[in-house]
Write an enzyme that holds these catalytic residues in place. Structure first.
Site: not given
Length: 439
Positions: A248-250, A252
């Site tokens: 999810l970090y990637a 965003t």
């Protein structure tokens, strides 16, 4: 017409004793009425005085709160003293210098970039929300370091448009270095909303302020090497596909790249995205592997080392903080100008994306071996297969574009960088009371 006799009017003539008693009762009632009226009037005046006093104190409190320090020496937004601090921090002291708003200024990369800009004579103002993703005391220590160099950090959130508007009202920033973000890959499985709130919503709020500013600042911001996701081609190049995020970090950060491109296209904002590759060094983030490994090895705790499929060691393109700072400053210096004002675009503006890495991947076991050497202590290792938690097996940066256009040239290898980190770690945490723990 004879004057009215109030007593007679109130108490018409009655024979004898009744009239006298009523007259006496009236006299008592009248005295009470006068007393009551006087008391009521006084009470009303007291209430009015209290209300005025409360209003004054409320106004005074609002004014004082802007100049008063709360716990942790944090200044509340607004007021003369606050504006004076912001202006002083934004003061440029070199010829052709820039005034830079650094978001995430109490963070790892943000504090280093802010200090480097200030030391060379640029005006720098920081903003950070000091959240508790990791121990805020480290962020407070970074702030103290910056304050000793006259860099003022506003405690506020980039999602708060009022804070940003106030900052831009006080200072006409020429550049924005946007480093505030919710970091970490695995934490997204625990708190996914924090990533959307900071990395997407916060980015949009900041860009809205930048596009409405007159003049518009140039924006440099931190993307991530994680956008390459499941891409198996190495080394990673800026032209490679980035539509397969592994976390999810990637996702965003990939969304951030699409959003910044939109603001560049519609509003003429000059925007540069920097894809950082595993930044490490003094004042780093405690959630990073090298940092947590150092803590656990020192305390004799076991460390978990992940391996990829088929027992392949994970590898990272570890990049020392000083090299990252040089890339950030070079991106600011070469950013070019935005071409809009007040949200209206006059022409095309620069839009760029660069890898900032060390272009020399090192396996995690090798990194652990270096830590063991500098800490003079063997690690208790627990080796497990990598979980499906968003981590990728390797990262490797192709930095030829940054070398060509930014003059970016990393100079610190992992062995040198980790030695500097351990030296700082021991000094900061005072665990050995001055006893050397490295060669």
């Amino acid at each position: 017409m004879p004057p009215l006799d109030l007593e007679e009017d109130l108490f018409p003539s009655t024979p004898g004793k009744i009239k006298i008693e009523r007259a006496n009762n009236y006299a008592m009632n009248r005295s009470f009425h006068r007393c009551f009226t006087s008391t009521t009037t006084m009470f009303l005046w007291v209430l009015l005085l209290i209300a005025l006093t409360a209003s004054y104190l409320s106004i005074q409190t609002s004014v004082d709160s802007a100049t008063r320090y709360t716990s942790g020496d944090r200044t509340v937004i607004g007021g003369r003293h606050w504006e004076k601090q912001v202006r002083s921090s934004a003061q440029i002291s070199r010829f052709h210098g820039m005034s830079v708003l650094v978001t995430g200024a109490a963070g790892f990369v943000g504090s280093h970039v802010a200090l480097a800009l200030k030391k060379r004579g640029d005006g720098v103002v920081g903003v950070d929300n000091f959240n508790n993703y990791y121990d805020p005391s480290l962020k407070n220590a970074r702030r103290d370091l910056l304050q000793s160099h006259n860099v003022f950090i506003v405690e506020g959130d980039i999602n708060d448009a009022r804070v940003l508007a106030k900052l831009f009202d006080v200072v006409a920033f020429t550049h924005v270095m946007h480093l505030a973000a919710q970091a970490g890959v695995r934490y997204a499985m625990e708190n996914p909303h924090s990533y959307v709130n900071s990395n997407i919503a916060g980015l949009v709020t900041l860009l809205e302020q930048c596009k409405s500013a007159d003049p518009q600042p140039a924006v440099v911001w931190a993307s991530s090497s994680s956008v390459y996701g499941l891409n198996e081609k190495t080394p990673f190049s800026e032209s490679d596909r980035t539509d397969q995020p592994a976390s999810l970090y990637a996702a965003t950060k990939k969304a951030g790249e699409a959003i910044t491109h939109t603001y560049n296209h519609i509003y003429g904002l000059s925007i540069t995205g920097l894809r950082f590759f595993t930044v490490y060094g003094p004042w780093g983030r405690p959630d990073m592997a090298y940092f947590s490994f150092t803590q656990d090895i020192r305390q004799g705790k076991p460390i978990t080392i992940y391996r990829g499929k088929n027992r392949v060691d994970l590898a990272r393109d570890f990049t020392y903080i000083d090299d990252i700072v040089k890339g950030c400053v070079a991106a600011l210096d070469s950013s070019g100008k935005s071409t809009g004002s007040g949200g209206k675009k006059r022409g095309p503006a620069p839009y760029r994306i660069y890898n900032l890495g060390n272009t020399a991947p090192v396996t995690v076991p090798t990194m652990v071996s270096l830590l063991e050497k500098y800490l003079k202590k063997k690690a208790r290792k627990h080796v497990v297969t990598m979980l499906g938690n968003g981590d990728v097996p390797f990262t490797h940066a192709n930095i030829s574009l940054a070398q060509r256009e930014l003059g970016y040239k990393p100079t610190t290898d992992l062995a040198t960088g980790l030695k500097k980190f351990v030296r700082w770690y021991v000094s900061y945490y005072i665990e050995d009371h001055g006893m050397p723990v490295y060669d």
